[in-house]
Motif scaffolding. Structure first.
Motif, PDB file in Angstrom:
ATOM      1  N   ASP A 105      -6.453  17.023   0.882  1.00  0.00           N
ATOM      2  CA  ASP A 105      -6.523  15.401   0.110  1.00  0.00           C
ATOM      3  C   ASP A 105      -5.692  15.569  -1.356  1.00  0.00           C
ATOM      4  O   ASP A 105      -5.351  17.066  -1.668  1.00  0.00           O
ATOM      5  CB  ASP A 105      -7.922  15.112  -0.197  1.00  0.00           C
ATOM      6  N   VAL A 106      -5.149  14.511  -1.836  1.00  0.00           N
ATOM      7  CA  VAL A 106      -4.660  14.523  -3.087  1.00  0.00           C
ATOM      8  C   VAL A 106      -5.880  14.630  -4.247  1.00  0.00           C
ATOM      9  O   VAL A 106      -6.553  14.205  -3.982  1.00  0.00           O
ATOM     10  CB  VAL A 106      -4.105  13.078  -3.289  1.00  0.00           C
ATOM     11  N   VAL A 107      -5.196  15.743  -5.198  1.00  0.00           N
ATOM     12  CA  VAL A 107      -5.950  15.937  -6.505  1.00  0.00           C
ATOM     13  C   VAL A 107      -5.153  15.543  -7.487  1.00  0.00           C
ATOM     14  O   VAL A 107      -3.877  15.706  -7.798  1.00  0.00           O
ATOM     15  CB  VAL A 107      -6.484  17.461  -6.406  1.00  0.00           C
ATOM     16  N   GLU A 108      -5.705  14.697  -8.441  1.00  0.00           N
ATOM     17  CA  GLU A 108      -4.925  14.244  -9.659  1.00  0.00           C
ATOM     18  C   GLU A 108      -5.695  14.799 -10.904  1.00  0.00           C
ATOM     19  O   GLU A 108      -5.151  15.944 -11.380  1.00  0.00           O
ATOM     20  CB  GLU A 108      -4.794  12.624  -9.715  1.00  0.00           C
ATOM     21  N   THR A 109      -6.953  14.417 -10.999  1.00  0.00           N
ATOM     22  CA  THR A 109      -7.579  14.991 -12.303  1.00  0.00           C
ATOM     23  C   THR A 109      -8.413  16.031 -11.756  1.00  0.00           C
ATOM     24  O   THR A 109      -8.854  16.923 -12.589  1.00  0.00           O
ATOM     25  CB  THR A 109      -8.364  13.924 -12.995  1.00  0.00           C
ATOM     26  N   GLY A 110      -8.947  16.160 -10.412  1.00  0.00           N
ATOM     27  CA  GLY A 110      -9.891  16.937 -10.118  1.00  0.00           C
ATOM     28  C   GLY A 110     -11.297  16.209 -10.002  1.00  0.00           C
ATOM     29  O   GLY A 110     -12.095  16.984  -9.615  1.00  0.00           O
ATOM     30  N   THR A 111     -11.358  15.115 -10.675  1.00  0.00           N
ATOM     31  CA  THR A 111     -12.940  14.580 -11.006  1.00  0.00           C
ATOM     32  C   THR A 111     -13.412  14.313  -9.525  1.00  0.00           C
ATOM     33  O   THR A 111     -14.608  14.676  -9.498  1.00  0.00           O
ATOM     34  CB  THR A 111     -12.628  13.190 -11.596  1.00  0.00           C
ATOM     35  N   THR A 112     -12.639  13.818  -8.672  1.00  0.00           N
ATOM     36  CA  THR A 112     -13.576  13.338  -7.397  1.00  0.00           C
ATOM     37  C   THR A 112     -14.174  14.563  -6.537  1.00  0.00           C
ATOM     38  O   THR A 112     -15.238  14.546  -6.284  1.00  0.00           O
ATOM     39  CB  THR A 112     -12.472  12.595  -6.532  1.00  0.00           C
ATOM     40  N   ARG A 163       0.915  -1.126  -0.160  1.00  0.00           N
ATOM     41  CA  ARG A 163       0.108   0.058   0.154  1.00  0.00           C
ATOM     42  C   ARG A 163       0.922   0.983  -0.016  1.00  0.00           C
ATOM     43  O   ARG A 163       1.789   1.518   0.720  1.00  0.00           O
ATOM     44  CB  ARG A 163      -0.804   0.044   1.107  1.00  0.00           C
ATOM     45  N   LYS A 206      -6.238  12.661   5.226  1.00  0.00           N
ATOM     46  CA  LYS A 206      -5.348  11.389   5.740  1.00  0.00           C
ATOM     47  C   LYS A 206      -4.078  11.617   5.952  1.00  0.00           C
ATOM     48  O   LYS A 206      -3.192  10.920   5.991  1.00  0.00           O
ATOM     49  CB  LYS A 206      -5.599  10.268   4.634  1.00  0.00           C
ATOM     50  N   GLU A 227     -13.584  13.024   0.539  1.00  0.00           N
ATOM     51  CA  GLU A 227     -14.578  14.291   0.041  1.00  0.00           C
ATOM     52  C   GLU A 227     -15.683  14.231   0.399  1.00  0.00           C
ATOM     53  O   GLU A 227     -16.656  15.154   0.272  1.00  0.00           O
ATOM     54  CB  GLU A 227     -14.606  14.259  -1.687  1.00  0.00           C
TER      55      GLU A 227
HETATM   56  C1  PRP Z   1      -7.214   9.809  -4.040  1.00  0.00           C
HETATM   57  C2  PRP Z   1      -7.558  11.001  -3.604  1.00  0.00           C
HETATM   58  C3  PRP Z   1      -8.875  11.371  -4.110  1.00  0.00           C
HETATM   59  C4  PRP Z   1      -8.702  10.936  -5.452  1.00  0.00           C
HETATM   60  C5  PRP Z   1      -8.270  12.086  -6.497  1.00  0.00           C
HETATM   61  O1  PRP Z   1      -7.685   8.746  -3.645  1.00  0.00           O
HETATM   62  O2  PRP Z   1      -7.709  10.720  -2.020  1.00  0.00           O
HETATM   63  O3  PRP Z   1      -9.910  10.886  -3.489  1.00  0.00           O
HETATM   64  O4  PRP Z   1      -7.551  10.155  -5.567  1.00  0.00           O
HETATM   65  O5  PRP Z   1      -8.003  11.958  -7.722  1.00  0.00           O
HETATM   66  P1  PRP Z   1      -8.782  12.644  -8.851  1.00  0.00           P
HETATM   67  O6  PRP Z   1      -8.637  14.323  -8.596  1.00  0.00           O
HETATM   68  O7  PRP Z   1      -8.329  12.154 -10.136  1.00  0.00           O
HETATM   69  O8  PRP Z   1     -10.476  12.382  -8.664  1.00  0.00           O
HETATM   70  P2  PRP Z   1      -7.126   7.195  -4.124  1.00  0.00           P
HETATM   71  O9  PRP Z   1      -8.034   6.806  -5.144  1.00  0.00           O
HETATM   72  O10 PRP Z   1      -5.752   7.067  -4.601  1.00  0.00           O
HETATM   73  O11 PRP Z   1      -7.085   6.556  -2.982  1.00  0.00           O
HETATM   74  P3  PRP Z   1      -7.112   6.476  -1.354  1.00  0.00           P
HETATM   75  O12 PRP Z   1      -7.957   7.225  -0.899  1.00  0.00           O
HETATM   76  O13 PRP Z   1      -7.160   4.787  -1.153  1.00  0.00           O
HETATM   77  O14 PRP Z   1      -5.732   6.932  -0.871  1.00  0.00           O
END
Ligand code: PRP
Length: 202
Positions: free
Chosen positions: A151-158, A47, A112, A138
């Motif tokens: 939190d982590v933002v990758e695409t911003g979609t969540t 993990r 987290k 979220e």
């Molecule tokens: C991460 C983060 C968001 C999402 C963001 O969770 O916590 O929920 O990805 O991505 P986005 O901006 O592309 O929508 P992840 O799925 O990595 O899992 P985790 O919560 O188990 O760490």
């Protein structure tokens, strides 16, 4: 022999693709197996958040882990290389149409990543309450568990699909290659040779 800890998911896949290119070998995990040995390497599938634990304790000589996880856990390891994959940001998220109130008598942040959050808000917010969650961060502001999230933002979609917006960016992150401090002494040649090969690929 080098033991390499990889974070389950896309970063593991992309790292193994780099290994395939370098060594012209298959490097593939079988179905649900968490261990794979091939050539001079043993790979562990763990993990994301657990990578520092494996590397610090020497269960893995090297590991691949996000800069966000390194900032959160501050493990005593050697940082070797930015792999430039798994790019993302650590952000403050808030409900669309709302503003972050730093002067509130209590600002509740669900996350987290409690250390990164505390450091970031320490000098800014009047009073901070961290609500530690393990996932689905979220959701917290939507049901009144928190005022905002970190939190982590990758695409911003969540965030978007849950009616949140990025209020502030705390840091940019990407996957880094790290090494156990003892391994870096004892297996220095092996590690540096791998480092050079990976560096040439990215
Ligand atoms: C991460 C983060 C968001 C999402 C963001 O969770 O916590 O929920 O990805 O991505 P986005 O901006 O592309 O929508 P992840 O799925 O990595 O899992 P985790 O919560 O188990 O760490």
């Amino acid at each position: 022999m080098l033991t390499v800890a990889l974070p389950k998911g896309r970063i593991a896949d992309e790292t193994l693709a780099i290994f395939r290119k370098i060594f012209q070998s298959s490097f593939e995990f079988e179905d649900r197996k968490l261990l794979m040995s091939e050539g001079d390497f043993k790979f562990l599938m763990v993990r994301n958040q657990d990578i520092p634990t494996y590397v610090v304790n020497g269960a893995a000589d090297i590991g691949v882990v996000g800069l966000d996880v390194l900032e959160e856990h501050r493990p005593d390891v050697v940082r070797l290389l930015d792999l430039k994959i798994g790019k993302c940001r650590v952000c403050v998220g808030i409900k669309e149409g709302e503003e972050l109130n730093l002067n509130a008598p209590e600002l509740k942040i669900a996350t987290k990543m409690p250390h990164i959050s505390r450091n970031y808000f320490a000098a800014k917010a009047t009073a901070l309450k961290i609500i530690k969650l393990y996932g689905s961060i979220e959701l917290a502001p939507l049901v009144g568990l928190a005022d905002a999230i970190v939190d982590v933002v990758e695409t911003g979609t969540t965030m978007k699909q849950n009616g949140l917006r990025v209020a502030e960016t705390i840091m940019h992150s990407s996957a880094h290659l790290i090494a156990n401090k003892n391994s870096f002494i004892i297996k220095k040649d092996e590690i540096l040779s791998l480092y050079e090969k990976i560096k040439a690929q990215i």
